[in-house]
Design a protein around this motif. Structure first.
Motif, short mmCIF file in Angstrom:
data_model
loop_
_atom_site.label_atom_id
_atom_site.label_comp_id
_atom_site.label_asym_id
_atom_site.label_seq_id
_atom_site.Cartn_x
_atom_site.Cartn_y
_atom_site.Cartn_z
N LYS A 28 0.85 -1.21 0.00
CA LYS A 28 0.00 0.00 0.00
C LYS A 28 0.87 1.24 0.00
N TYR A 29 0.50 2.21 -0.84
CA TYR A 29 1.28 3.43 -0.92
C TYR A 29 0.39 4.60 -1.30
N PRO A 30 0.66 5.80 -0.79
CA PRO A 30 -0.07 6.97 -1.29
C PRO A 30 0.38 7.23 -2.72
N LEU A 31 -0.56 7.59 -3.57
CA LEU A 31 -0.25 7.83 -4.97
C LEU A 31 -0.82 9.18 -5.41
N LEU A 32 -0.17 9.76 -6.41
CA LEU A 32 -0.63 11.00 -7.01
C LEU A 32 -0.97 10.64 -8.45
N VAL A 33 -2.24 10.67 -8.80
CA VAL A 33 -2.59 10.25 -10.16
C VAL A 33 -3.16 11.42 -10.96
N LYS A 34 -2.98 11.34 -12.27
CA LYS A 34 -3.42 12.39 -13.17
C LYS A 34 -4.96 12.50 -13.13
N ARG A 36 -8.24 14.69 -14.89
CA ARG A 36 -8.52 15.58 -16.02
C ARG A 36 -8.95 16.97 -15.58
N ARG A 37 -9.73 17.04 -14.52
CA ARG A 37 -10.28 18.33 -14.12
C ARG A 37 -9.31 19.13 -13.24
N LYS A 38 -8.67 18.43 -12.31
CA LYS A 38 -7.89 19.16 -11.32
C LYS A 38 -6.37 19.04 -11.54
N GLY A 39 -5.94 18.38 -12.63
CA GLY A 39 -4.52 18.20 -12.84
C GLY A 39 -4.02 16.90 -12.27
N HIS A 40 -4.20 16.73 -10.94
CA HIS A 40 -3.90 15.44 -10.33
C HIS A 40 -4.69 15.31 -9.04
N GLN A 41 -4.81 14.07 -8.55
CA GLN A 41 -5.46 13.88 -7.26
C GLN A 41 -4.65 12.91 -6.42
N LYS A 42 -4.66 13.14 -5.09
CA LYS A 42 -3.98 12.23 -4.17
C LYS A 42 -4.92 11.09 -3.82
N THR A 43 -4.39 9.88 -3.86
CA THR A 43 -5.19 8.74 -3.45
C THR A 43 -4.27 7.72 -2.78
N VAL A 44 -4.80 6.56 -2.46
CA VAL A 44 -4.00 5.51 -1.82
C VAL A 44 -4.12 4.27 -2.68
N GLY A 45 -3.00 3.69 -3.04
CA GLY A 45 -3.04 2.56 -3.95
C GLY A 45 -2.42 1.31 -3.38
N SER A 46 -2.69 0.22 -4.07
CA SER A 46 -2.02 -1.04 -3.80
C SER A 46 -1.16 -1.31 -5.05
N VAL A 47 0.11 -1.58 -4.83
CA VAL A 47 1.06 -1.62 -5.94
C VAL A 47 1.67 -3.01 -6.08
N ASN A 48 1.73 -3.51 -7.31
CA ASN A 48 2.49 -4.72 -7.65
C ASN A 48 3.59 -4.32 -8.61
N MET A 49 4.81 -4.80 -8.38
CA MET A 49 5.92 -4.54 -9.30
C MET A 49 6.68 -5.84 -9.53
N GLU A 101 1.60 -2.74 -11.71
CA GLU A 101 0.14 -2.70 -11.60
C GLU A 101 -0.22 -1.81 -10.42
N LEU A 102 -1.09 -0.85 -10.66
CA LEU A 102 -1.51 0.07 -9.62
C LEU A 102 -3.02 -0.04 -9.46
N VAL A 103 -3.49 -0.27 -8.26
CA VAL A 103 -4.93 -0.30 -8.00
C VAL A 103 -5.25 0.83 -7.04
N PHE A 104 -6.22 1.66 -7.38
CA PHE A 104 -6.51 2.82 -6.51
C PHE A 104 -7.94 3.28 -6.72
N LEU A 127 -4.29 0.21 -13.22
CA LEU A 127 -3.49 0.63 -14.37
C LEU A 127 -2.31 -0.33 -14.48
N ILE A 128 -2.12 -0.92 -15.65
CA ILE A 128 -1.13 -1.98 -15.84
C ILE A 128 -0.22 -1.61 -17.01
N ALA A 129 1.08 -1.74 -16.80
CA ALA A 129 2.01 -1.44 -17.89
C ALA A 129 3.23 -2.35 -17.78
N GLN A 130 3.92 -2.54 -18.90
CA GLN A 130 5.16 -3.32 -18.87
C GLN A 130 6.16 -2.68 -19.82
#
Lengths: 257, 257, 257, 257
Positions: A28-34, A36-49, A101-104, A127-130
């Protein structure tokens, strides 16, 4: 000191078995995600790497994932910044491929349909990327309302309805906004749902949804039609689950593009 | 328009049955919570808000909870601000008593014990308050490590160990910091745990924990001893669960002050 | 051999802190539970077993819980047999008090209201007992349907409805049947729910529920009224949660007798 | 009566969008599954049943899934009987393809390694089949213990260890026993785990696991090696997750054959 400790992970492995993915999961980690309306928003995610592991290495160095996560979590996460993180992971883990992989929960301000009263609705996103692909996968879970067409047709009055959840995965190279996917889904059910509804809004939602009965099959088909209009989407899968109000199980529909 | 719609909730109820709590449950919202080191931190919470309902009313006006939540979620939440929210709820819902429960992950920067490498650890917290009491309940879930004293004693080498979770509820009127509760718990197991450990840290944690074997019973007793030293705590309950590494079930201990 | 291994748990403890409950939690086991219609039914449960621990002992012998569970799980579990298990636990763990909690799905054959078509509905049950009390606690979770009275009244047609869950805890000394608690709850909502409904049944449930709108407040009050008619019930708590079809959160009501 | 009610699902649909899967999800039902030692065992499952839906039909008749489930749940479920159920589903739902997924705990009697003390261990299984394929998918979740090779090597004494979970999916046409998959996995970690261990067993498990340190990478590779020896297995995926005792996140490895 750590230099003198043996590096067990780097030892040779003789089983001749490469590993497609190895790494850390559900940190679990705090995340800053893009946003559209406000530029970015702070949230809390679960991260897989993850990285791949060639057959000749015994293990990977898991602490490096957390180091990289710690260095980058205050930067805005978007499809522009993810390739940098993936490259960093690949290099520092000495791998050929890296995965993230980011879940938030993502919050959007909703306006009630008549009163305009505002409140925030949460949508779970993944959000998933490789590293070795320019494609991104975005999974958005959108709650909505379904009124049963069968129940409405056969009954003299009323119709059973319920909360449903659409789980939509879209694959793209050029940016697709979370908001656009949500938009498509919220137009595809009997009605959108809202955290805050005043009485005149509740009347509106009740009547509107009653005028738009939809099976999970209908919702899935409507979403498919809407996603096809977004050019950036290269492929998609759609799952719709409804917590049937007359049963203790779910109705389910699945479409793959 | 809403003025002319009938107010069903305000109708008279003849069943002579008051309801202790009625409201909304598990609404997700971004929260701003008080943080000892940084002033405050942004997180995402799940919120429950209730009022009592006198026997003569049919229902409560649930949308007002969301209105109040929306107005106040950008203010810092702390034991100083919760009484204002509770009063607002009580008044706008025309109730005699109001209740609030907030569940959220709270992040603290941890330093690895030897290298000093930094990362964030999440602790699930629950803050509970009600308008007619000056007491607050704070529940903090703290992960930790337990090395089995029996396994260590009877084995020629090694000892089974595992992740455990302490769920500590403290009741207070004057501010108790989340950080202070965590501090007590992290000293009560075989070792604290960390998101990021370099090799020299892993050596330290392994050896230290091996030197401090503890049953769930020991952890619970140690926590009880530590909490008794915090004067502001008026009462507490302690639950310790360990995911036994040799079993598929949990070991469990419970102490009530 | 085990005789010669040291008994760490039996060591003296100097912290002067008794532990109210210590034991094993969430061990899955097949269970045979008493069934009014068929005598008994086989199901799968999650079992918690605890004892108290006097302040002068370091730990308890957790393996003995599993031994006892293994010896008794093929016997029918009921309020007649639980006192024997609790006594066994108390004696073999050398404790003053023992506790048991069993969580299991319980299946009842439901008949569709018009067609009479049969299927099985699952109800999650929790049965709690302790050696030093003649009281049992039974918690039954019953799904049901609620049609919103406000939505029905203010709308020209339709009414939002949804699946709800009643979580009812009853305390008794003399046998209360799971079936009787379920009966009370299923009469307290807008409609009972069913795994299997043919078209004519769906019409019936839709119309019936529309004729019986109920807030969570109403459901809780109706259940309270029904439970008061069962003489064996000494006290109860009622929670009703509904997955509001127009929101992403739950409506909630709580009554304590 | 139902004959005269309109059949909304059979209406024509003009969106030209076939649906790959539509049906019911997460219905709980008692199941009778094939058991190598005892012939069969009773358990409780969660069942998903789907069919495809051609583009010209509006919806499927969901109640028929439950009818079929109700008729067949008392028959033993195995790879011999599943094709019959799938054919029944396909015919009664007038579909071209049908799918079934069964999730259930499966119990196996484990003997403690030294004392021979017996108890039951639960393994979550998932069995997946579809009418137009002779292949079955079996997913078995097997808990086990991992001792960290790095921690053991760099520390003067002790080694961190934890419970891990292997999630193994095997694809086959000719019967593969659940027990054989479990066997492979339980030999692939640092030690198997047991519900019931007496003191001499705990000593054995502690020492044995310490002698067999294994990363999640090692466990995954060992399982891959073992599965390759079972001729009936046509392909497999392996996931290994460990609840790291020194962290609050999981270590993860994934192999695809």
């Amino acid at each position: 000191m750590s230099d003198r400790l043996p590096d067990v992970q780097k030892q040779n492995d003789g089983r001749n078995q490469p590993i497609q993915k190895v790494g850390i999961k559900e940190i679990k980690y705090p995340l800053l995600v893009k946003d559209r309306r406000k530029g970015h928003q702070k949230t809390v995610g679960s991260v897989n790497m993850y990285v791949n592991l060639p057959h000749h290495f015994k293990g990977t160095h898991m602490s490096r994932f957390v180091e990289i996560l710690n260095e980058t979590h205050t930067e805005e996460i978007s499809i522009e910044t993810l390739p940098h993180i993936l490259r960093e992971v690949k290099e520092r883990l000495e791998a050929e491929e890296s995965f993230i992989e980011l879940v938030f929960p993502y919050f959007i301000e909703k306006k009630a349909p008549v009163s305009g009263a505002q409140s925030l609705l949460d949508y779970e996103c993944r959000l998933i990327a490789q590293s070795n692909s320019r494609q991104f996968q975005l999974v958005v879970q959108v709650p909505l309302m379904t009124v049963c067409p069968c129940s409405k047709t056969i009954s003299r009055y009323g119709a059973h309805n319920q909360r449903a959840l659409a789980i939509v995965k879209v694959v793209f190279e050029k940016m697709v906004w979370i908001e656009d996917v949500i938009d498509v889904v919220e137009k595809s059910g009997s009605s959108s749902i809202y955290p805050l509804l005043k009485r005149q809004d509740e009347k509106y939602v009740t009547e509107t949804s009653h005028n738009n009965p939809a099976f999970v099959e209908d919702v899935a088909r409507n979403i498919a039609g809407g996603l096809r209009l977004i050019q950036e989407i290269q492929s998609f899968t759609i799952e719709v689950e409804s917590w049937e109000s007359i049963h203790n199980h779910m109705a389910y529909a699945f479409i793959e593009s």
